[in-house]
Design a protein around this motif. Structure first.
Motif, PDB file in Angstrom:
ATOM      1  N   VAL A  65      16.539 -15.918   3.359  1.00 17.79           N
ATOM      2  CA  VAL A  65      16.000 -16.618   2.186  1.00 17.79           C
ATOM      3  C   VAL A  65      14.547 -16.212   1.965  1.00 17.79           C
ATOM      4  CG1 VAL A  65      15.336 -18.882   1.268  1.00 17.79           C
ATOM      5  CG2 VAL A  65      17.590 -18.558   2.319  1.00 17.79           C
ATOM      6  N   ARG A  66      13.776 -16.151   3.035  1.00 15.07           N
ATOM      7  CA  ARG A  66      12.377 -15.720   2.926  1.00 15.07           C
ATOM      8  C   ARG A  66      12.286 -14.329   2.296  1.00 15.07           C
ATOM      9  NH1 ARG A  66       7.565 -16.820   6.523  1.00 15.07           N
ATOM     10  NH2 ARG A  66       6.213 -14.999   6.371  1.00 15.07           N
ATOM     11  N   GLY A  92      11.132 -10.852  -2.276  1.00 15.90           N
ATOM     12  CA  GLY A  92      11.657  -9.852  -3.207  1.00 15.90           C
ATOM     13  C   GLY A  92      11.567 -10.311  -4.649  1.00 15.90           C
ATOM     14  N   GLY A  93      11.843 -11.600  -4.885  1.00 13.02           N
ATOM     15  CA  GLY A  93      11.733 -12.136  -6.242  1.00 13.02           C
ATOM     16  C   GLY A  93      10.308 -12.125  -6.750  1.00 13.02           C
ATOM     17  N   LEU A 103       0.446  -9.380  -0.334  1.00 10.67           N
ATOM     18  CA  LEU A 103       1.160 -10.234   0.610  1.00 10.67           C
ATOM     19  C   LEU A 103       0.730  -9.789   1.996  1.00 10.67           C
ATOM     20  CD1 LEU A 103       4.526 -10.001  -1.259  1.00 10.67           C
ATOM     21  CD2 LEU A 103       3.593 -12.185  -0.539  1.00 10.67           C
ATOM     22  N   SER A 104      -0.082 -10.601   2.651  1.00  8.83           N
ATOM     23  CA  SER A 104      -0.659 -10.155   3.919  1.00  8.83           C
ATOM     24  C   SER A 104      -1.041 -11.361   4.780  1.00  8.83           C
ATOM     25  CB  SER A 104      -1.890  -9.296   3.665  1.00  8.83           C
ATOM     26  OG  SER A 104      -2.888 -10.046   3.009  1.00  8.83           O
ATOM     27  N   VAL A 111      16.742 -16.521  -4.920  1.00 15.02           N
ATOM     28  CA  VAL A 111      17.417 -17.172  -3.800  1.00 15.02           C
ATOM     29  C   VAL A 111      18.738 -17.796  -4.252  1.00 15.02           C
ATOM     30  CG1 VAL A 111      17.267 -19.080  -2.152  1.00 15.02           C
ATOM     31  CG2 VAL A 111      15.306 -17.580  -2.496  1.00 15.02           C
ATOM     32  N   ARG A 112      18.712 -18.468  -5.378  1.00 17.31           N
ATOM     33  CA  ARG A 112      19.920 -19.119  -5.879  1.00 17.31           C
ATOM     34  C   ARG A 112      21.002 -18.089  -6.232  1.00 17.31           C
ATOM     35  NH1 ARG A 112      20.074 -24.271  -7.485  1.00 17.31           N
ATOM     36  NH2 ARG A 112      21.493 -23.758  -9.198  1.00 17.31           N
ATOM     37  N   GLU A 113      20.595 -16.953  -6.768  1.00 18.81           N
ATOM     38  CA  GLU A 113      21.555 -15.941  -7.210  1.00 18.81           C
ATOM     39  C   GLU A 113      22.133 -15.137  -6.047  1.00 18.81           C
ATOM     40  OE1 GLU A 113      21.813 -12.011 -10.167  1.00 18.81           O
ATOM     41  OE2 GLU A 113      19.978 -13.225 -10.083  1.00 18.81           O
ATOM     42  N   HIS A 114      21.286 -14.768  -5.099  1.00 14.77           N
ATOM     43  CA  HIS A 114      21.715 -13.842  -4.051  1.00 14.77           C
ATOM     44  C   HIS A 114      21.860 -14.490  -2.671  1.00 14.77           C
ATOM     45  CE1 HIS A 114      21.019 -10.639  -6.922  1.00 14.77           C
ATOM     46  NE2 HIS A 114      19.773 -11.054  -7.092  1.00 14.77           N
ATOM     47  N   GLY A 115      21.444 -15.735  -2.538  1.00 11.03           N
ATOM     48  CA  GLY A 115      21.390 -16.329  -1.202  1.00 11.03           C
ATOM     49  C   GLY A 115      22.372 -17.456  -0.944  1.00 11.03           C
TER      50      GLY A 115
END
Length: 435
Positions: free
Chosen positions: A137-138, A143-144, A207-208, A256-260
């Motif tokens: 999920v993370r 990715g999103g 993102l770090s 997340v909702r679409e792919h997870g």
């Protein structure tokens, strides 16, 4: 022959010879026959051996220690009674890595373990599908975020994590020796991403890791966290990038909702997609809403944890898990935040609140050199220590603004996890430096 994956098996594989590898999750010796559940990342299948038909293979499977890594070769057969509908009667078995016994932490046992025990044995803990689901999920959330920002013209950058000055100063800096000089672990890429606004890289994100030396032992604080920062120029008002931020978070949740779905099902989670635009709640209005609920704050106070929870419940009752708190008092915001021309006690700043917790904060920055220096002096900072930063404002700095958002906390709230440490592979807090 390459090892077969449970995920790719189909009816066409029935009767084929395959090689499989994975962990021996469970061993059941019934005397005349032994069953082994072989676990891979994507699922499990059953190995079986009859003592009369193949004594060496029977003994090899019966003598396994749970969680040992094994490889087996044999004919794959469909069997509705077997786990996941597949069964292999091996002709070859090899122990690739024998596990020690007893195990420090059960993988399929129903007996629970406290969080410290799990984190001390994190590798074993992550063998549980529901634990790994958190990090799938993370990955989808991140990715999103990346997909949305790249679609809107952003460039991903990397700024230093060792710096000669902190973005916010104070006692929350980790100090270290840097070849005889004083250096600090980065609290935030704030100063560097602002400097980039003077380069023509006018939409950037990062993102770090970021580090805060906060002695907090709470379920939502850690000392090392993944920070999602972005900056945008030129802007007229912070609304120019609030629309980007809310769209980005909505896209991440939609991803997340679409792919997870398999991961959400494992975790019994159902994050709701926010309706856009999400509400903007001025600080003064927030104080009024809190007062109605019996939580009284003085004008100028920052919202404490209890106030955030109360306000979150109030907004959730109105159908909003996500909302912006805007127009904070300038006295409780960092030096680089712009204040209103007609009311310098109020800043162009915001917090993004999600289910009663702060997810992000940011605002429009002060881009005018003289005013920025005056703000620094007003909060007791020495401008000379920030010369590297201020130099970028001397030669044409466009109006700009942005945000910083904690990815770990976002994962926690999307999945309603009880502790932020659940959302981090190897969390760091003031009591934990290993593993």
């Amino acid at each position: 022959m390459a090892y077969a994956s449970v995920r790719t098996l189909s009816p066409a594989d029935d009767g084929k010879e395959v090689s499989v590898a994975g962990w021996a999750e469970d061993i059941r010796n019934l005397g005349g026959i032994v069953f082994v559940i072989l676990r891979q990342r994507e699922g499990t299948l059953q190995l079986a051996a009859r003592k009369k038909e193949n004594p060496p293979i029977f003994e090899a499977l019966a003598g396994l220690v749970r969680e040992s890594v094994i490889a087996a070769k044999g004919v794959l057969k469909a069997n509705p009674q077997a786990r996941n509908g597949w069964e292999v009667f091996p002709t070859q078995v090899e122990v690739l890595s024998r596990a020690e016994a007893p195990l420090p932490l059960g993988v399929v046992d129903k007996v629970g373990a406290d969080l410290d025990t799990r984190l001390d044995n994190r590798v074993m803990d992550l063998r549980k599908p529901e634990r790994r689901a958190i990090f799938h999920v993370r990955d989808l959330l991140i990715g999103g975020i990346r997909e949305y920002l790249h679609r809107h013209g952003f460039v991903e950058v990397t700024t230093p994590k060792l710096a000669g000055a902190g973005a916010e100063g104070g006692a929350t800096l980790f100090r270290t020796d840097y070849f005889g000089k004083v250096a600090f672990l980065s609290q935030s890429p704030q100063l560097y991403k602002q400097m980039l606004m003077a380069t023509g890289l006018d939409r950037v994100f990062e993102l770090s890791p970021a580090f805060r030396a906060e002695p907090s032992d709470t379920v939502r604080h850690v000392t090392e966290f993944l920070s999602f920062d972005a900056e945008v120029a030129p802007i007229r008002h912070q609304e120019d990038f609030l629309k980007i931020l809310e769209g980005c978070v909505a896209n991440a949740i939609a991803s997340v909702r679409e792919h997870g779905k398999p991961y959400l099902d494992l975790l019994a989670a159902d994050p709701k997609a926010p309706s856009l635009p999400i509400p903007r709640v001025p600080y003064s209005e927030a104080l009024d809403l809190l007062a109605v609920e019996g939580k009284n704050l003085r004008d100028g106070d920052d919202l404490d944890t209890e106030a955030e929870k109360v306000l979150g419940r109030v907004m959730a009752a109105k159908g909003h898990d996500l909302f912006f708190l805007v127009e904070y008092p300038s006295a409780i915001k960092p030096f680089y935040v712009m204040v209103k021309e007609d009311d310098p006690d109020v800043s162009y700043s915001f917090d993004l609140e999600y289910k009663g917790d702060e997810m992000a904060s940011g605002g429009q920055r002060e881009h005018r050199y003289d005013r920025l220096v005056a703000r620094m002096k007003g909060v007791g900072l020495n401008p000379e220590a920030f010369e590297f930063y201020l130099r970028a404002f001397r030669y044409g700095m466009p109006p700009h603004g942005g945000w910083g958002l904690g990815i770990d906390r976002l994962v926690q709230k999307v999945l309603d996890l009880p502790n932020i440490r659940e959302a981090i592979l190897f969390p760091r807090d003031r009591n934990r430096l290993v593993p």
